[in-house]
Design a protein around this motif. Structure first.
Motif, PDB file in Angstrom:
ATOM      1  N   GLU A1841       1.271  -1.407   0.169  1.00 37.40           N
ATOM      2  CA  GLU A1841      -0.012   0.233  -0.202  1.00 37.40           C
ATOM      3  C   GLU A1841       0.703   0.927   0.324  1.00 37.40           C
ATOM      4  OE1 GLU A1841      -3.783  -2.021   2.734  1.00 37.40           O
ATOM      5  OE2 GLU A1841      -2.019  -1.414   3.675  1.00 37.40           O
ATOM      6  N   THR A1842       1.202   1.864  -0.776  1.00 40.96           N
ATOM      7  CA  THR A1842       1.908   3.095  -1.442  1.00 40.96           C
ATOM      8  C   THR A1842       1.303   3.766  -0.185  1.00 40.96           C
ATOM      9  OG1 THR A1842       1.854   2.360  -3.672  1.00 40.96           O
ATOM     10  CG2 THR A1842       2.563   4.975  -2.855  1.00 40.96           C
ATOM     11  N   LEU A1843       0.176   4.294   0.027  1.00 39.03           N
ATOM     12  CA  LEU A1843       0.365   5.449   0.848  1.00 39.03           C
ATOM     13  C   LEU A1843       0.541   5.181   2.351  1.00 39.03           C
ATOM     14  CD1 LEU A1843      -3.289   7.138  -0.509  1.00 39.03           C
ATOM     15  CD2 LEU A1843      -0.855   8.248  -0.469  1.00 39.03           C
ATOM     16  N   ILE A1844       0.673   3.805   2.961  1.00 40.28           N
ATOM     17  CA  ILE A1844       1.271   3.018   4.264  1.00 40.28           C
ATOM     18  C   ILE A1844       2.282   3.520   4.624  1.00 40.28           C
ATOM     19  CG2 ILE A1844       1.440   1.925   5.293  1.00 40.28           C
ATOM     20  CD1 ILE A1844      -1.078   2.037   5.676  1.00 40.28           C
ATOM     21  N   PHE A1845       3.292   3.621   2.565  1.00 44.47           N
ATOM     22  CA  PHE A1845       4.921   3.718   3.137  1.00 44.47           C
ATOM     23  C   PHE A1845       5.058   5.405   3.382  1.00 44.47           C
ATOM     24  CE2 PHE A1845       8.695   5.682   0.578  1.00 44.47           C
ATOM     25  CZ  PHE A1845       9.279   4.796   1.149  1.00 44.47           C
ATOM     26  N   VAL A1846       4.136   5.953   2.568  1.00 42.57           N
ATOM     27  CA  VAL A1846       4.268   7.326   2.390  1.00 42.57           C
ATOM     28  C   VAL A1846       3.291   8.479   4.436  1.00 42.57           C
ATOM     29  CG1 VAL A1846       2.797   9.675   2.000  1.00 42.57           C
ATOM     30  CG2 VAL A1846       3.442   7.576   0.452  1.00 42.57           C
ATOM     31  N   LYS A1847       2.330   7.016   4.399  1.00 43.07           N
ATOM     32  CA  LYS A1847       2.562   7.447   5.950  1.00 43.07           C
ATOM     33  C   LYS A1847       3.282   7.660   6.556  1.00 43.07           C
ATOM     34  CE  LYS A1847      -0.554   5.955   9.258  1.00 43.07           C
ATOM     35  NZ  LYS A1847      -1.620   4.861  10.222  1.00 43.07           N
ATOM     36  N   TYR A1848       4.056   6.675   7.241  1.00 40.34           N
ATOM     37  CA  TYR A1848       5.186   6.351   8.312  1.00 40.34           C
ATOM     38  C   TYR A1848       6.187   6.991   7.563  1.00 40.34           C
ATOM     39  CZ  TYR A1848       2.910   2.249   9.502  1.00 40.34           C
ATOM     40  OH  TYR A1848       1.600   1.022   9.877  1.00 40.34           O
ATOM     41  N   LEU A1849       6.322   7.139   6.283  1.00 40.47           N
ATOM     42  CA  LEU A1849       8.058   8.074   6.444  1.00 40.47           C
ATOM     43  C   LEU A1849       7.159   9.705   7.011  1.00 40.47           C
ATOM     44  CD1 LEU A1849      10.832   8.809   4.479  1.00 40.47           C
ATOM     45  CD2 LEU A1849       9.661   8.675   2.751  1.00 40.47           C
ATOM     46  N   TYR A1850       6.596  10.548   6.277  1.00 36.39           N
ATOM     47  CA  TYR A1850       5.973  11.670   6.257  1.00 36.39           C
ATOM     48  C   TYR A1850       5.891  11.601   8.462  1.00 36.39           C
ATOM     49  CZ  TYR A1850       3.162  15.593   7.258  1.00 36.39           C
ATOM     50  OH  TYR A1850       2.904  17.220   7.415  1.00 36.39           O
ATOM     51  N   LYS A1851       5.438  10.381   8.853  1.00 38.78           N
ATOM     52  CA  LYS A1851       5.196  11.091  10.529  1.00 38.78           C
ATOM     53  C   LYS A1851       6.882  10.679  11.184  1.00 38.78           C
ATOM     54  CE  LYS A1851       5.100   6.848  12.345  1.00 38.78           C
ATOM     55  NZ  LYS A1851       4.297   5.698  13.331  1.00 38.78           N
ATOM     56  N   HIS A1852       7.944   9.963  10.452  1.00 40.01           N
ATOM     57  CA  HIS A1852       8.872  10.418  11.358  1.00 40.01           C
ATOM     58  C   HIS A1852       9.949  11.399  10.177  1.00 40.01           C
ATOM     59  CE1 HIS A1852       8.057   6.617  13.189  1.00 40.01           C
ATOM     60  NE2 HIS A1852       8.046   5.346  12.085  1.00 40.01           N
ATOM     61  N   LEU A1853       9.460  11.129   9.122  1.00 40.37           N
ATOM     62  CA  LEU A1853      10.038  13.029   9.325  1.00 40.37           C
ATOM     63  C   LEU A1853       9.813  14.337   9.457  1.00 40.37           C
ATOM     64  CD1 LEU A1853      10.776  12.347   5.249  1.00 40.37           C
ATOM     65  CD2 LEU A1853      12.234  12.133   6.795  1.00 40.37           C
ATOM     66  N   PHE A1854       8.328  14.014   9.850  1.00 36.40           N
ATOM     67  CA  PHE A1854       7.941  15.713  10.527  1.00 36.40           C
ATOM     68  C   PHE A1854       8.594  15.000  11.640  1.00 36.40           C
ATOM     69  CE2 PHE A1854       4.282  17.395  12.972  1.00 36.40           C
ATOM     70  CZ  PHE A1854       4.098  18.168  12.008  1.00 36.40           C
ATOM     71  N   ARG A1855       8.679  13.995  12.256  1.00 38.15           N
ATOM     72  CA  ARG A1855       9.079  14.542  14.311  1.00 38.15           C
ATOM     73  C   ARG A1855      10.359  14.551  14.324  1.00 38.15           C
ATOM     74  NH1 ARG A1855       8.338   8.619  16.079  1.00 38.15           N
ATOM     75  NH2 ARG A1855       5.678   9.174  16.202  1.00 38.15           N
ATOM     76  N   LEU A1856      11.210  14.039  12.813  1.00 44.78           N
ATOM     77  CA  LEU A1856      12.405  14.422  12.919  1.00 44.78           C
ATOM     78  C   LEU A1856      12.763  15.947  12.999  1.00 44.78           C
ATOM     79  CD1 LEU A1856      15.575  13.086  12.399  1.00 44.78           C
ATOM     80  CD2 LEU A1856      15.228  13.047  10.065  1.00 44.78           C
ATOM     81  N   LEU A1857      12.295  16.349  12.274  1.00 40.53           N
ATOM     82  CA  LEU A1857      12.215  17.974  11.436  1.00 40.53           C
ATOM     83  C   LEU A1857      11.388  18.902  12.464  1.00 40.53           C
ATOM     84  CD1 LEU A1857      11.075  18.132   7.773  1.00 40.53           C
ATOM     85  CD2 LEU A1857      13.869  17.955   8.386  1.00 40.53           C
ATOM     86  N   SER A1858      10.381  18.124  12.905  1.00 40.74           N
ATOM     87  CA  SER A1858       9.838  19.492  14.547  1.00 40.74           C
ATOM     88  C   SER A1858      11.026  19.094  15.868  1.00 40.74           C
ATOM     89  CB  SER A1858       8.628  18.633  15.254  1.00 40.74           C
ATOM     90  OG  SER A1858       7.244  18.781  13.410  1.00 40.74           O
TER      91      SER A1858
END
Length: 1955
Positions: A1841-1858
């Motif tokens: 599921e492409t958007l599951i990968f997008v969801k996890y990647l976005y979550k960790h990048l957001f946390r990393l940048l925040s």
């Protein structure tokens, strides 16, 4: 767990006739206190339940009247009326029983009057009942009078003569009427039921009425009636036209009447014995018996009649305490001998069932007699007696019977045998456990294989009988043995029941013997320890079944064992995560291990109430972290068990804690996308249980809240206020629904959608819309808005119908207010979309259209423009139920609309079929019509007048459509046909072409073939001229005016699907529509003529269609029709199936050349046609049609003379095959199996290929029917075999047939002239015989002895056909008893020629040697293998083998026989080696090894091969010789110890052989040793002989050119330590280590996939070795690392074989510490991230094995020193879904550790954006495939599921940048990404605009792809905006995801501003 509403009892009220009512009114007193007033009030009520109260007041009222001592006329009249009321009530009416019960308490004063009243009324009933169909009511009244009703019994006694006369008359008339109405199943069923009740009432009369004491008056009317009844019962007994229950009851009646009529009573046993033994003496027998039972007194009594007489004997005679004396004992023995005789004669399954019950009844009677029997009877019934032996034989041959009920009877018989034996030895006072019979019985049962179901039941009986200690003494490991077989589902119930009986018995024995609680340790050691081993180490199926069946029983027996199990498992689980271990570790790293076992135990304990408080138990027994580990464990069963622990509880009202809610939410995040249907089903089921708990516990909380109570008494889990818990429930359910709706994102997989929709459906079901004052804690509708409603609507568009069904059902459960369509335009658009989808060329689109139309119909959301189709809409809506009327009118509107369009399209298709296939395939319209009809209750229609013309038009249009497409379906080769009818051609052109493709495989098929052969040749040009323009494709204008190629496949799909839908529509019409008995009838829609037309349609197409899809689905529709016809009251329709069947059988038989029946394609639809006619025949009847058909077919399939046509035979064989395959016929077809087998075997000898082919197919089906469905790879697995005695007992007629056929074959198999005689039937004969196997329980029944087969099978081994010799050897094994095998082997060896003999045949030698080999193999596998007898016998065989050793040497010129003899030597060495456990004293003592060394030394392995591959048997000889040589080497190694002994041949010599067979076997043996040593002790575990062999393999690897050998060498090098062989590269192969590394990488790049994978593993191990050594070597290989990275990356593509990707995953796991998580990165960042991308790609693979391998990489990465703090799941086994999330978390953490965030972030953002995948490229390729190749199947990943990968990647990048306090990137660095994202955003906006308004239905795939790209683009834009710190216009973009919590939300609403 839902509470079902109790069904209210319906009681029909009692009534009286007008005259009795007037009488009551005249007799009722003013006060209303007399009996007449009471009865008057009672009969005036209309409620039967209320009347019961009045009836109960009758007797108390009469008791008051009794005190006055008068019976006035009022009471007299009332009693008379009561008698009338009683007789008027239905038999099953509760009022009748209440009235009888009340009148049983009638005061004695009124008994005479009451008896007279009842007698008078009953007399009136008997006299006035003249109508045949009113007899049943009178018979029921007689029955009820004798059933616990004193007044009734007295009345019947008074009228005994009349009653008997009435019964006689009714039996005569009913049986005569039944005979006249033969064929009318419905009426016959009722008449036979009446007949059965009449016989039962007759039996009841004799048993319960006292008047039969006067029976000695021979000429009395009662006597005459009794004689007449007895005569009728005798006739019924032998009448096979009656139901068997009638025959059975008649058997009871005959014996009972004889018992009542015969005098003196003490001679009754002798008389009945003479009847059973068919030895009645006419001189001494009573005249009335000879007259009434004439057919029973002759020698020719049918087996069924004899069987039912035996049943009557055992049931109707008094066997208690031996009251019948010695003659009774003789009768008992005679009865059982008759039953034994019948068991060999009876074939029919129902009679077999009767026989088993009667035998069980006999054993019960024997037990009763044995209590006080004579010594002679005890001798006849003890364990060693012949009767008991034959009973045991019956048990052994039937305990595997397919019928469960029959198997259950064998258990009863076995248990009773033990009890009988106990009664016979009681006087001797011997100990039963030491009894010889019991001991031998136990031993023989234990010797049996565990696949035998009967073994479990019999051992269970023995445990109950003698205790488990005796069995444990004989087989100490029996608990573990039984647990090992619990992986087989068919054995699990039997195994678990046996284990339960054993451990319960053991516990009670230990407790009774022990003084304290120390017994528990022994009990745990015996039963719990094996269980824990299985739970930790067993197979998945085994563990699942043990948890479901065994564990609950164990805990219920001893709940205290839970703490013992938890203690061990907790300790072992701690060991896995690195904690200190004090107990032995259970469970390997790659198994479910201790954690899985722990969860399983806790789940079972909680579900069965062994955990008092779940939360407290978890605090004590298991931590929160461990629960979370279980919820995302790698193994699905651990996840399921952990979820079950949370959801299941023995109390449905137990409060769900906050912790549980959090864990459930956590579980749902990662577990919706499960590929296993079973896992999905369990998840949904468990969550539904949780929701039920929430619903039911919420009701308790509401009550507590109302009573303002803060605590639930005795429950600590409700410490908080109820309102707080209720609010938590609401929040939790809302959160769950949010997660589930988010899971329905664009591109979500089928498993995710299925799980989410199923769970949502459960929520809607468990939390319904509240009614009245009922409170509900949650309503799904409150959480559904317009967006979510639209999401559900879009779920209807998927390709999987299960998802459509779930979405539709969920939409239908929602309130109708949710249909928030925005005006008529949207409504019209949806309806138009549905119409367009209904003509799509994609089959699943019409399914979408059907659901969409049904939704619009039921939601009353059709466009207003359609109202013109309905004339009486307003009137219909005003009548009856408004909603039902609206649905009906809407359905009618839609069907009319679809029908109108279908008519137009059929007209166009009649002109151009190609145009129809390309533009408007019509099957979609028909599918939608059928779907709309199925949803409508068609039996209660209101618009009948409008429906009739619609139905007529529907039938006409269906026939027209079928006529258009049927020529294609009925052509000889429909798959490749395409009539080229372009627009320019006329309809006559199409007609002419279709005439050219008429079937060429009809009944004259074979004669046509002969004509062609006679002509010699034919001209292809003439053929093409006669059939012009028939091509494989044509160009046509499709939809939207586009030109497309119309392939033959498109035409065929259009045609067969149209036929399919028409068939299903017609079947549904017959099934659903009410029928009109006459055309003028106001009710009903289908006329009789229309039904007949439909039947003729099905007949035509089933008998003429050639395409399997078409006739299989026509069969489905036809079955619906035949089921209706068999239940139809119309006699003409009811007889149609019989007429059709006889007609087609006659057509098959007559073999008319003009017939259109298909003689090829396995007779096409003909078997289906006959199957449908037979399968719908009522199973409770006599199955006359089946009997007629089987008789005809077996006659046709049998041997015929050469003059007759073979076509009928081919048809018969094909039809028989279909009938034997039909599971619905079940055991009914078994009596014909023997005849079918004969036909198949004889048919295999036919000179005609078609007959042989059909015979082979029939034979294959029969093998499956006899031996069961094959469940494993082993062709001769004992699960699919049968003991010889069981086989020949079930099919006794096959015994003489197989024996005769085998004798014929054996006598001519090997002619002296050397002429080759193949004997085709030998193959089938040996195949059957080879599936039999010997059993220690086989009896010694001489009639079915297997001994006569042995010499013939041995002679078949002389066949000149190699395969036949091999099969003869396999078939011989079951015919030789296990203890006779050594002698048989020695006899066979003695037959072999000596080396001095001049004349011998190698075929004979080969056949004999094969028989020796297979017998020896069977003997070595037997249970004898560990005793002294076995050793001695094998030693004797070895001595005999030595005498013929010349056959293994060069003196024997034949390599084939030499090879088999060497195989025998090898097998002997293995067996004797196992016995001596490697020391081989037996072999050395015999000088066996010395002889083997001589053979090897003199063999070609030493001297070289003078042969080439053209020599027969060389590969086989090489393999056999190599195996023996390797065994000899290992033997020397085992004996050598510290000494150095010469080996006969070295491994180096074997590896240098020029033959790959030798090298391959050697390498396999070495690989096994090296891999074992690598996993255990390294080189220390290797013998000295194998030390320092690395250089040898290094030399070989470069020279080897055989692929399999090269692969093995690479594997061996991978097992070895590189430090041993890598330094030798320059010396051995003249390559430096670096050059060798380059060479392996080249191999990994260019070789075939398996070698490529092994080379990649080896390369990676070498690189890892270099990384671990000094810096110098590390620097040496550094330049090659990038090439290695590219190699790994190239091995991860989805298009590659599984093996390649699996190797890449393993390589990544093994090198993760060096390249993925190294604190000091060795590779460059780009290469490191490329490897991480490989891990992420593999984690999203569709194949589970690859995902699991990739998960190992993540687990390794998480468990390193520098990464274990990144997550809370270090050292834990996790599944791929959570591993994907954890991998990204670890990667982001590593980027920070490496200080590589600045260069790494653009790469990760590129992953997020989908760089490299290309939006436009994806769109163009997808568009091209869909438009140009609509039937092409592309590679699709259904799990990722492409958007599951997008969801996890976005979550960790957001946390990393925040969390980063600095901005690592400047806008210039992100310019490329910003530009790409902006361009994609702009392109998406354009693509969205060109989509149609209802794109979610019409352009589903395109819209889904665009939405996925939109989500990726928006996510990237948000992160870019976050990096730039923008505000203002981007605030809207940021607001949605500016927190980690929001980051978890996946599906983002599309906003135009964002793009």
């Amino acid at each position: 767990m839902g509470v079902k509403k109790k069904k209210e009892t319906q009681v029909t009220s009692l009534t009286v006739c007008h005259q009795d009512l007037e009488t009551l009114k005249s007799l009722a007193d003013v006060e209303g206190k007399n009996l007449a007033s009471l009865l008057l009030h009672c009969v005036q009520l209309t409620d039967g339940v209320s009347q019961i109260g009045y009836v109960k007041q009758i007797v108390p009222l009469l008791e008051k009247a009794n005190k006055n001592g008068t019976c006035d006329p009022t009471i007299r009249s009332c009693l008379d009326i009561l008698a009338g009321i009683y007789l008027s009530l239905n038999l099953k009416n509760p009022l009748k029983k209440v009235l009888a019960s009340s009148l049983n308490g009638l005061p004695e004063f009124f008994l005479i009057e009451a008896t007279q009243s009842f007698t008078s009324r009953l007399q009136e009933e008997l006299n006035t009942s003249t109508d045949l169909y009113s007899y049943r009511r009178v018979i029921d009244n007689i029955s009820s009078c004798m059933e616990n009703f004193d007044l009734g019994r007295s009345s019947v006694n008074n009228l005994l003569e009349n009653v008997l006369h009435f019964l006689q008359k009714s039996l005569v008339e009913i049986s005569e009427e039944n005979r006249k109405l033969a064929g009318n199943h419905i009426v016959q069923t009722q008449l036979m039921n009446d007949l059965l009740v009449s016989i039962r009432v007759s039996v009841m009369l004799v048993q319960k009425v006292q008047g039969f004491q006067r029976l000695h008056l021979k000429n009395s009317p009662i006597w005459q009636s009794m004689c007449a009844l007895l005569s009728m019962f005798t006739n019924f007994l032998s009448d096979d036209g009656l139901l068997q229950t009638i025959q059975s009851t008649s058997g009871l009646a005959v014996i009972l009447f004889i018992k009542a009529m015969f005098h003196p009573p003490e001679k009754i046993p002798d008389l009945i014995s003479s009847v059973l033994l068919r030895s009645v003496d006419p001189a001494s027998a009573p005249e009335w018996l000879l007259s009434c039972c004439k057919s029973l007194c002759c020698a020719d009594v049918p087996p069924s009649a004899l069987l039912f007489l035996c049943q009557g004997t055992l049931t109707m005679l008094d066997w208690q305490e031996g009251r019948m004396g010695p003659s009774g004992e003789a009768l008992l023995l005679n009865t059982v001998h008759v039953l034994f005789t019948l068991s060999s004669q009876i074939k029919e399954s129902t009679l077999e069932m009767f026989l088993s019950r009667i035998l069980a009844s006999w054993t019960n009677s024997a037990i009763q007699v044995l209590d006080s029997s004579s010594p002679s009877l005890k001798d006849s019934l003890n364990g060693n007696a012949d009767v008991v032996r034959r009973l045991l034989d019956y048990v052994y041959t039937h305990w595997e019977h397919p019928l469960d009920a029959l198997r259950h009877q064998t258990k009863i018989i076995f248990r009773n045998i033990l009890q009988m034996h106990q009664l016979t030895v009681e006087e001797s006072g011997s100990d039963l456990t030491a009894d010889r019979f019991i001991f031998e019985l136990t031993e023989s049962l234990l010797r049996l294989e565990w696949h035998s179901k009967g073994k479990y039941t019999c051992l269970g009986c023995l445990v109950d009988f003698i205790g488990v200690d005796h069995i444990l003494a004989l087989a100490k490991t029996i608990p573990l043995q039984i647990l090992e077989v619990m992986g087989d589902q068919s054995l699990v119930p039997y195994a678990s029941d046996l284990l339960e009986a054993m451990f319960k018995n053991h516990k009670s024995r230990l407790k009774s013997q022990a003084a304290d609680s120390t017994w528990i340790d022994e009990w745990h050691e015996t039963w719990v320890s094996p269980l824990l081993c299985v739970l930790c180490e067993g197979s998945l199926d085994q563990k699942s079944y043990v948890i479901d069946y065994y564990l609950p029983k164990l805990l219920n027996c001893n709940p205290e064992s839970l703490s013992y199990m938890v203690k061990i498992l907790q300790t072992s689980a701690d060991a896995k995560t690195g904690k200190k271990m004090t107990f032995p570790s259970l469970g390997s790293y790659d198994s479910r291990g201790a954690l899985g076992a722990l969860m399983a135990c806790l789940r079972t304990a909680r579900a069965h109430g062994h955990l008092q408080s779940a939360t407290d138990a978890w605090r004590d027994l298991v931590s929160s972290a461990r629960i979370k580990q279980g919820l995302i464990h790698q193994h699905c069963q651990v996840r399921i068990d952990t979820l079950g622990l949370l959801c299941e509880s023995n109390r449905s009202t137990e409060i769900v804690s906050t912790e549980e809610m959090e864990w459930i939410q956590f579980f749902i995040t990662y577990n919706l996308n499960s590929q296993s249907p079973g896992v999905r089903q369990q998840i949904c089921s468990l969550l539904k249980k949780l929701f039920c708990r929430i619903q039911e516990s919420s009701q308790v909380l509401y009550k507590l809240e109302q009573s303002k109570s803060k605590h639930e008494p005795g429950n600590e889990s409700t410490r908080q206020h109820p309102s707080v818990s209720l609010q938590q429930y609401k929040n939790f359910m809302s959160s769950i629904c949010n997660s589930l709706f988010e899971a329905l994102f664009p591109g979500s997989s089928y498993p995710t959608r299925f799980s989410a929709l199923t769970i949502l459906g459960s929520i809607a079901e468990v939390f319904p819309v509240p009614e009245g004052r009922v409170q509900t804690v949650y309503q799904l509708s409150h959480d559904i808005d317009a967006g979510r409603f639209q999401t559900l609507m879009e779920c209807l568009t998927g390709t999987f119908e299960e998802v459509k069904i779930l979405a539709f059902d969920l939409l239908m459960k929602l309130p109708k207010t949710f249909v928030q369509f925005q005006g008529s335009v949207k409504l019209q658009g949806l309806f138009q979309a549905a119409l367009e989808l209904s003509t799509s060329t994609k089959p699943y689109d019409c399914v979408t259209a059907s659901y969409l139309l049904n939704f619009l119909i039921w939601q009353n959301a059709l466009p207003s423009s359609l109202s013109a189709y309905l004339k009486t809409q307003r009137v219909a809506c005003g009548d009856g139920d408004k909603s039902a009327a609206v649905v009906e009118s809407n359905t009618l509107i839609v069907i009319k609309c679809l029908l109108e369009k279908l008519e137009e399209e059929v007209s166009r298709a009649e002109n151009s079929l190609l145009q129809a296939a390309a533009s408007f395939p019509m099957y979609g319209r028909v599918h939608c019509i059928t779907g709309a009809l199925r949803k409508l209750p068609l039996n209660s229609l209101q618009l009948v007048s409008e429906w009739r013309p619609v139905v007529e038009k529907l039938l006409v249009t269906s026939y027209r459509l079928s006529a258009v497409v049927s020529p294609v379906i009925q052509s000889s080769s429909p798959e490749g046909l395409i009539p080229n009818d372009t627009d320019a051609e006329s309809a006559s052109r199409l007609h002419r072409i279709l005439n050219e493709i008429q079937p060429r495989d009809t009944n004259d098929y074979f004669s046509r073939a002969k004509i062609l052969k006679e002509c010699g040749s034919f001209d292809l040009e003439d053929l093409s001229a006669s059939v012009p323009n028939i091509d494989t494709s044509a160009e046509i204008k499709g939809k939207e005016g586009k030109t497309c190629d119309v392939t033959a496949q498109m035409v065929l799909v259009c045609c067969w699907r149209s036929m399919k839908e028409v068939a299903l529509l017609l079947g549904s019409l017959c099934q659903l529509l009410p029928m009109r008995s006459v055309p003028e009838s106001p009710d009903g829609l289908l006329t009789v003529e229309q039904v007949k037309e439909i039947g003729d349609y099905f007949k035509q197409h089933l008998l003429q269609s050639r395409h399997r899809g078409a006739f299989e689905l026509a069969y489905t529709g036809f079955v619906k029709l035949t089921e209706i016809l068999n239940r139809c009251p119309n006699v003409s329709l009811q007889k149609l199936p019989e007429e059709w069947l006889l007609s087609v059988l006659e057509e098959i038989k007559c073999c008319d050349p003009s017939s259109k029946l298909c003689a090829t394609r396995r007779s096409a639809g003909i078997p289906f046609y006959i199957q449908a006619l037979l399968a719908s025949e009522p199973k409770k009847g006599k199955m006359d049609l089946l009997k007629i058909t089987m008789k005809e077919l077996i006659s046709l399939a049998g041997p015929t003379d050469g003059s007759q046509s073979t076509v009928p035979k081919v048809h018969a064989l094909n039809i028989l095959r279909a009938l034997f395959r039909d599971t619905r016929l079940g055991e009914i077809i078994i009596p014909y199996v023997a005849d079918g087998t004969k036909a198949a075997i004889l048919g295999f000898t036919s000179p005609v290929w078609a007959v042989r082919n059909s015979s082979t197919l029939l034979f294959s089906t029969l093998i499956t029917r006899i031996f069961g469905v094959k469940r494993g790879k082993d062709e001769l697995s004992k699960k699919n075999r049968m003991t010889g005695s069981e086989f020949f007992s079930r099919f006794p007629e096959l015994y003489p047939f197989l024996l005769k056929q085998l004798e014929t074959v054996a006598n001519t198999v090997d002619s002296d002239t050397g002429e080759l005689n193949r004997h085709p039937s030998m193959f089938l004969l040996l195949l059957v015989l080879g599936r039999l196997y010997p059993s220690p329980m086989d009896g010694t029944c001489s009639a079915l002895s297997m001994a006569p087969f042995i010499p013939f099978i041995m002679r078949c081994g002389h066949s000149p056909v190699y395969r036949s010799r091999e099969m003869a050897a396999r078939a011989l094994v079951p015919f030789v008893m296990m203890d006779e095998i050594p002698n048989t082997i020695q006899t066979l060896l003695a037959k072999l020629p000596d080396c001095t003999d001049q004349c011998f045949r190698q075929n004979h030698i080969h056949g004999t040697l094969l028989q020796v080999f297979h017998l020896l193999q069977a003997f070595s596998d037997s249970k004898y293998r560990m005793n002294t007898y076995f050793q001695q016998e094998l030693a004797d065989v070895a001595v005999c083998t030595k005498a013929k050793l010349w056959l293994a040497k060069r003196q024997n010129p034949c390599l084939v026989t030499r090879a088999v003899y060497i195989d025998i030597l090898f097998l002997l060495t293995c067996c004797l080696d196992k016995l001596s456990k490697g020391n081989q004293p037996v072999l050395e003592h015999l000088g066996f090894w010395e002889e083997i060394r001589r053979i090897i030394s003199g063999s070609e392995l030493i001297t070289g091969f003078p042969y080439t591959y053209t020599v027969p048997g060389l590969p086989q000889y090489l393999q056999s010789l190599t195996k023996l040589a390797i065994a000899a080497v290992w033997a020397v190694v085992a004996q050598a110890g510290e000494q150095n002994r010469d080996v006969p041949i070295s491994f180096s010599q074997l590896l240098k052989s020029s033959f790959p067979e030798v090298r391959l076997l050697t390498l396999e043996a070495l690989l096994e040793r090296f891999s074992t040593a690598a996993s255990a002790l390294g080189e220390k575990g290797l013998p000295p002989l194998l030390w320092n062999m690395g250089g040898t393999f290094l030399t070989l690897v470069l020279k080897e050119n055989h692929p399999e050998c090269l692969c093995k060498i690479l594997k061996i090098l991978h097992c070895l330590d590189p430090s041993e062989w890598l330094p030798q590269t320059e010396h051995r192969v003249h390559l430096s280590p670096k050059e060798f590394l380059i060479w392996t990488m080249d191999i990994a790049s260019h070789e075939r996939s398996e070698i490529q994978s092994e080379a990649l593993r080896l390369t990676s191990k070498v690189i890892a070795h270099h990384m671990q050594t000094c810096d110098e070597t590390r620097d040496l290989v550094a330049p090659n690392l990038q090439q290695w990275v590219q190699l790994v990356v190239s091995s991860c593509g989805d298009h590659l074989p599984t093996e390649s990707r699996l190797a890449a995953a393993e390589v990544l796991a093994s090198t993760a510490p060096f390249f993925l998580t190294n604190p000091q990165p060795i590779l460059g960042l780009q290469d490191t991230l490329a490897l991480w991308k490989c891990v992420l790609t593999l984690l999203q693979s569709e194949e589970q094995v690859i995902r699991e391998a990739a998960t190992e990489t993540v687990m390794t990465a998480m468990s390193q020193e520098n990464t274990r703090r990144s997550t809370e799941f270090a050292f834990c086994q996790v599944d791929a879904s959570s591993a994907l999330d954890l991998a990204l978390a670890v990667l982001c953490d590593l980027l920070q550790q490496w200080d590589q965030l600045t260069p790494g972030l653009p790469v990760l953002l590129g992953w997020l954006l989908g760089e490299g995948e290309g939006l436009m490229a994806c769109e163009e390729s997808a568009h091209q495939v869909e438009e140009d190749y609509p039937f092409e199947k592309t590679e699709i990943n259904f799990w990722a599921e492409t958007l599951i990968f997008v969801k996890y990647l976005y979550k960790h990048l957001f946390r990393l940048l925040s969390e980063s306090s600095w901005r690592p990137l400047t806008p210039e660095m992100l310019h490329h990404l910003q530009r790409t994202a902006s361009e994609q955003c702009h392109l998406l906006s354009q693509l969205f605009r060109v989509l149609p308004p209802t794109a979610e239905f019409l352009k589903t795939a395109e819209l889904t792809r665009l939405r996925i790209w939109e989500e990726r683009t928006l996510a990237c834009l948000r992160l870019l905006a976050l990096l730039e710190g923008k505000e203002g216009e981007d605030t809207l973009v940021l607001r949605a995801l500016d927190s980690p919590a929001a980051a978890n939300q996946l599906t983002l609403p599309r906003t135009e501003t964002a793009c």
